[in-house]
Design an enzyme around this catalytic site. Structure first.
Site, PDB file in Angstrom:
ATOM      1  N   ASP A   1      -0.176 -38.621  16.138  1.00  0.00           N
ATOM      2  CA  ASP A   1      -0.169 -37.157  16.181  1.00  0.00           C
ATOM      3  C   ASP A   1       1.096 -36.611  15.530  1.00  0.00           C
ATOM      4  O   ASP A   1       1.643 -37.230  14.610  1.00  0.00           O
ATOM      5  CB  ASP A   1      -0.309 -36.692  17.649  1.00  0.00           C
ATOM      6  CG  ASP A   1      -1.084 -35.391  17.753  1.00  0.00           C
ATOM      7  OD1 ASP A   1      -0.581 -34.389  17.222  1.00  0.00           O
ATOM      8  OD2 ASP A   1      -2.162 -35.368  18.351  1.00  0.00           O
TER       9      ASP A   1
ATOM     10  N   HIS B   1       1.497 -30.054  19.171  1.00  0.00           N
ATOM     11  CA  HIS B   1       0.179 -30.697  19.261  1.00  0.00           C
ATOM     12  C   HIS B   1       0.270 -32.102  19.862  1.00  0.00           C
ATOM     13  O   HIS B   1      -0.487 -32.454  20.773  1.00  0.00           O
ATOM     14  CB  HIS B   1      -0.425 -30.733  17.859  1.00  0.00           C
ATOM     15  CG  HIS B   1      -1.848 -31.138  17.777  1.00  0.00           C
ATOM     16  ND1 HIS B   1      -2.246 -32.449  17.663  1.00  0.00           N
ATOM     17  CD2 HIS B   1      -2.984 -30.410  17.770  1.00  0.00           C
ATOM     18  CE1 HIS B   1      -3.566 -32.494  17.590  1.00  0.00           C
ATOM     19  NE2 HIS B   1      -4.041 -31.267  17.648  1.00  0.00           N
TER      20      HIS B   1
ATOM     21  N   SER C   1      -9.255 -31.542  19.503  1.00  0.00           N
ATOM     22  CA  SER C   1      -7.969 -32.222  19.676  1.00  0.00           C
ATOM     23  C   SER C   1      -7.639 -32.401  21.147  1.00  0.00           C
ATOM     24  O   SER C   1      -6.968 -33.357  21.515  1.00  0.00           O
ATOM     25  CB  SER C   1      -6.838 -31.383  19.067  1.00  0.00           C
ATOM     26  OG  SER C   1      -6.764 -31.551  17.693  1.00  0.00           O
TER      27      SER C   1
END
Ligand SMILES: *[C@@H]1O[C@H](CO)[C@@H](O)[C@H](O)[C@H]1NC(C)=O
Ligand SMILES: *[C@@H]1O[C@H](CO)[C@@H](O)[C@H](O)[C@H]1NC(C)=O
Ligand SMILES: *[C@@H]1O[C@H](CO)[C@@H](O)[C@H](O)[C@H]1NC(C)=O
Ligand SMILES: *[C@@H]1O[C@H](CO)[C@@H](O)[C@H](O)[C@H]1NC(C)=O
Ligand SMILES: *[C@@H]1O[C@H](CO)[C@@H](O)[C@H](O)[C@H]1NC(C)=O
Length: 775
Positions: free
Chosen positions: A144, A217, A551
């Site tokens: 990520d 994220h 996600s």
């Protein structure tokens, strides 16, 4: 980067635009030819004896086509080979060198929870879960944007020493000290060589060349999978309660491969290569390309194959390109592909109009509120702008302050992100925003955003009513009232509009997505590098954030897979996926099929795969559809891949047996996709042909001895026959095969039908979705 994350979508678009700019500024090499990054897969068994080691051999092969080219990475696990930056001509020359198996051009991919443990019933089912010390043997590798180690979600209280098998490391760099790792975050690495070749050297004023998460994220996904328990978590007071990941005692290893400019294939392969070596058990990947390539040119498929072959389950997000069909990505049959649904929690905000009507939208605004009694003028963005079109989309700089001051402005989605549009209104002196859509209904608006002024995002239908009101009276007025967190929302889950849908673009006979998990308004850890909206002007800093996307659903499944791996260390990735799928639920307690938010009626297996993950049921599935690496090779034979293409995917010396018949239908998958040819006669009428196809499957008993009986749902135009109708398993790990024959009437092009096949011993239900399409 397509981080499959909605809030950041618009910022991401901006980045993408900037990046394609960079792409256009073609780099010229010595021969005045543009250079590109290639991944060179070498046939290890062909190494000439004159070379002392593989690296010498790789270097020599590269030198023979380019004096100046350097190797970016050498790969040892995912494949044997390296990546390098050379011209297209040099790539062609290299392809013809002895021992070079394939030359794959660089790819770029994009980035595509407190209440969730309760939602799953995990809190109540502790006795059924594997002991936490077993879970703490499991390492989840998260590919990520990196990690922000300072938040409470990475506390390692009560965790024993790092598993002895662990060989990974904690790399330091800008803003990241290797001492940031602990017994929870046991590894942190970054892979930027491919990215830097493509986009130029990283500007450390903008992003950090280290495992630190400049985006948020990666912190969100890794804490969703395995964040430690934090008792007083919330986002600005919303969703308050205990927050923890799905496997709160599992370990996290962070592999930063996603940068401002995207996630590059050469870096992804290097990260998986390292993760295999380091000893991860699960890989979680919440990003992807928008168009899945063939498996031998799909860097994720290749990397995931190598991981799967070593017993590592790869869980990936299916993408946010729904509700259009055939949009699901990360679809290789050796991966677990995850779509997104809602949980039973909502963040309402209400738009009250001068005509007395109130419309429910969603928002996560925390700050000075508008009065709920004194209404203020409401206008279209376009009527406060020199350019109606730009004004309607609330494009930055388009609103005239004199016309906006003190008013609520309606902004249309499409050119400016939610939070950004709110800032445009605020900057022009507006006091509130209604954010809506103009075309294509996606059903009720669900994804809440952290606005910086009172705001509400509403559906197309509600937005249209509000806009009609504004047009129909001389002095329209409104106010916006932020609600508080609402729990117990029903029905839930429902499939999120953005969740990418099947059918599977590459292989119609494999159903994708595999499963859905929570992906709407998920609370999890956040970086201290940027505010919750990700906008530079958002100076707020939070250690939890609420965001949406596949996600977010992917790491739920990654964490649950870690629980299964801890409970059943010997299970293969396919067995774990099978357990997740065959125990997933596709109906609510009242028996109705899970809904799609877009249609507000029953969703289908093209939307939710096998259904919504049920972690407790998955621990004891009774039977599993196991699949070996050899089965996946047979699958590639069935697709008529060339020997070189198969070697490229599998990194093994495998050739299809010329006298054997291979069928995609026989891949031992826990779901059924049956594409049928629609035929019409000379007059355009559907002819009445019937088509018969037979799929073979093998079940492995992972429970106690039992007899299972098959049942199938009734499908009006297809007869479904299972042979044999019952299977008796006398011992654990015994295998039994069956065939299922589908006798289908011809139907119009584009028709779909759905069914379900279940095996039950009275205690377990081993369910598989069936999807028919006439194409
Ligand atoms: C790979 O396959 C070829 C052809 O079948 C064979 O000649 C060769 O020995 C094999 N190499 C290895 C390392 O198994
Ligand atoms: C890393 O952290 C340790 C312990 O907190 C500290 O002693 C060291 O100076 C730090 N190193 C850097 C480069 O910041
Ligand atoms: C709109 O047009 C007027 C007159 O041309 C100009 O003065 C003003 O700056 C413009 N406003 C915006 C926001 O573009
Ligand atoms: C190839 O397939 C045939 C037919 O299934 C089988 O008889 C034969 O043993 C296979 N050969 C090898 C080398 O596996
Ligand atoms: C439909 O099938 C029947 C029997 O198989 C055949 O006799 C008939 O001609 C077919 N009708 C059409 C319109 O093809």
């Amino acid at each position: 980067m397509k981080i499959f994350l909605l809030i950041l979508l618009v910022q991401t678009l901006v980045v993408l635009l900037t990046l394609s700019h960079l792409d256009a500024a073609v780099e010229y090499g010595n021969q005045h030819r543009p250079k590109k990054t290639y991944i060179i897969h070498m046939d290890k068994s062909n190494k000439p004896a004159v070379f002392a080691d593989h690296v010498n051999w790789y270097e020599s092969s590269l030198k023979s086509v380019s004096e100046s080219a350097k190797m970016l990475y050498t790969y040892n696990n995912v494949l044997h080979g390296f990546s390098t930056r050379i011209t297209e001509d040099e790539a062609h020359l290299l392809k013809n060198q002895p021992g070079v198996l394939s030359v794959i051009p660089e790819t770029r991919e994009e980035l595509h929870t407190t209440r969730t443990p309760d939602f799953f019933g995990l809190e109540k089912s502790y006795s059924l879960l594997p002991a936490s010390d077993k879970v703490s043997d499991i390492v989840i590798g998260v590919l990520d944007t990196g990690v922000w180690p300072e938040i409470e979600s990475y506390n390692d209280k009560g965790l024993g020493p790092v598993p002895r098998s662990w060989k990974g490391k904690c790399e330091s760099g800008k803003n990241f000290n290797s001492s940031s790792c602990n017994r929870k975050l046991i590894g942190a690495r970054f892979f930027s060589k491919g990215y830097e070749e493509e986009s130029g050297k990283i500007d450390e004023k903008v992003e950090s060349k280290s495992p630190i998460d400049d985006n948020g994220h990666g912190t969100h996904t890794s804490t969703t999978a395995a964040g430690s328990s934090v008792s007083k978590a919330s986002f600005l007071g919303f969703a308050s309660g205990k927050a923890r990941g799905m496997a709160p005692t599992a370990r996290v290893a962070s592999y930063k491969v996603c940068w401002l400019g995207g996630c590059f294939g050469s870096d992804i392969i290097a990260a998986v290569d390292a993760a295999i070596e380091d000893g991860v058990h699960i890989i979680s990947k919440s990003f992807g390309g928008s168009y899945p390539g063939r498996y031998h040119s799909d860097t994720t498929a290749i990397a995931a194959f190598a991981a799967t072959a070593r017993g590592i389950l790869v869980s990936a997000s299916g993408g946010n390109n729904g509700p259009s069909t055939t949009t699901v990505t990360n679809i290789a049959p050796w991966m677990t592909t995850v779509g997104a649904g809602t949980i039973d929690r909502d963040f309402p905000a209400y738009v009250k109009l001068g005509n007395g009507k109130t419309y429910k939208g969603v928002s996560l605004y925390k700050g000075k509120q508008l009065s709920d009694k004194v209404l203020v003028p409401i206008i279209h963005g376009g009527s406060a702008s020199n350019d109606t079109d730009e004004g309607n989309f609330c494009v930055p700089g388009s609103l005239i302050p004199e016309k906006v001051n003190g008013k609520i402005v309606i902004c249309i989605q499409g050119r400016t992100g939610k939070v950004q549009a709110g800032l445009v209104v605020k900057d022009a002196g507006g006091v509130g925003m209604v954010y809506t859509r103009e075309h294509q209904s996606t059903g009720e608006e669900l994804s809440a955003a952290p606005y910086l002024l009172p705001a509400a995002a509403v559906s197309l239908e509600k937005g249209t009513e509000i806009r009609t009101y504004v047009d129909s009276v001389p002095n329209p007025t409104a106010t916006i009232i932020q609600g508080t967190t609402v729990l117990g929302v029903q029905p839930s889950p429902i499939v999120a509009s953005f969740s990418s849908r099947g059918p599977n673009l590459r292989t119609r006979r494999i159903l994708k997505p595999d499963i859905i998990a929570p992906g709407v308004n998920i609370l999890a850890g956040w970086t201290g590098a940027v505010g919750p909206s990700g906008l530079a002007r958002d100076k707020r800093r939070v250690s939890f954030n609420i965001i949406s996307g596949t996600s977010m659903s992917c790491p739920h499944v990654s964490g649950i897979a870690a629980l299964l791996k801890a409970a059943h260390p010997k299970w293969s990735p396919a067995a774990i996926r099978s357990a997740l799928m065959t125990t997933a639920y596709s109906t609510y307690k009242n028996g109705k099929t899970i809904e799609d938010v877009v249609t507000a009626s029953a969703a289908t297996p093209f939307d939710f795969g096998a259904g919504h993950v049920d972690p407790v049921a998955a621990l004891d599935p009774g039977l599993v559809y196991d699949t070996t690496v050899e089965d996946y090779k047979d699958f590639l034979c069935a697709l008529h891949y060339t020997p070189e293409q198969i070697k490229t995917v599998t990194n093994t010396n495998f050739t299809c047996n010329a006298s054997k018949v291979y069928n995609v239908e026989d891949l031992n998958y826990p779901s059924f996709a049956i594409p049928l040819l629609a035929e019409i006669d000379d007059f355009g009428a559907v002819t009445n042909v019937t088509r018969t196809v037979t799929y073979t499957r093998t079940l492995t008993n992972v429970g106690t001895p039992a007899t299972y009986r098959a049942s199938v749902s009734k499908v009006d135009v297809v007869k479904i026959l299972v042979k044999p109708k019952s299977l008796s398993f006398k011992k654990a790990y015994e295998k039994k095969s069956y065939t299922v024959t589908f006798i289908a009437n011809n139907m119009e092009w584009g028709s779909e039908r759905f069914g379900r096949l279940e095996w039950s011993d009275g205690k377990h239900i081993v369910g598989s979705p069936i999807a028919f399409t006439w194409t």
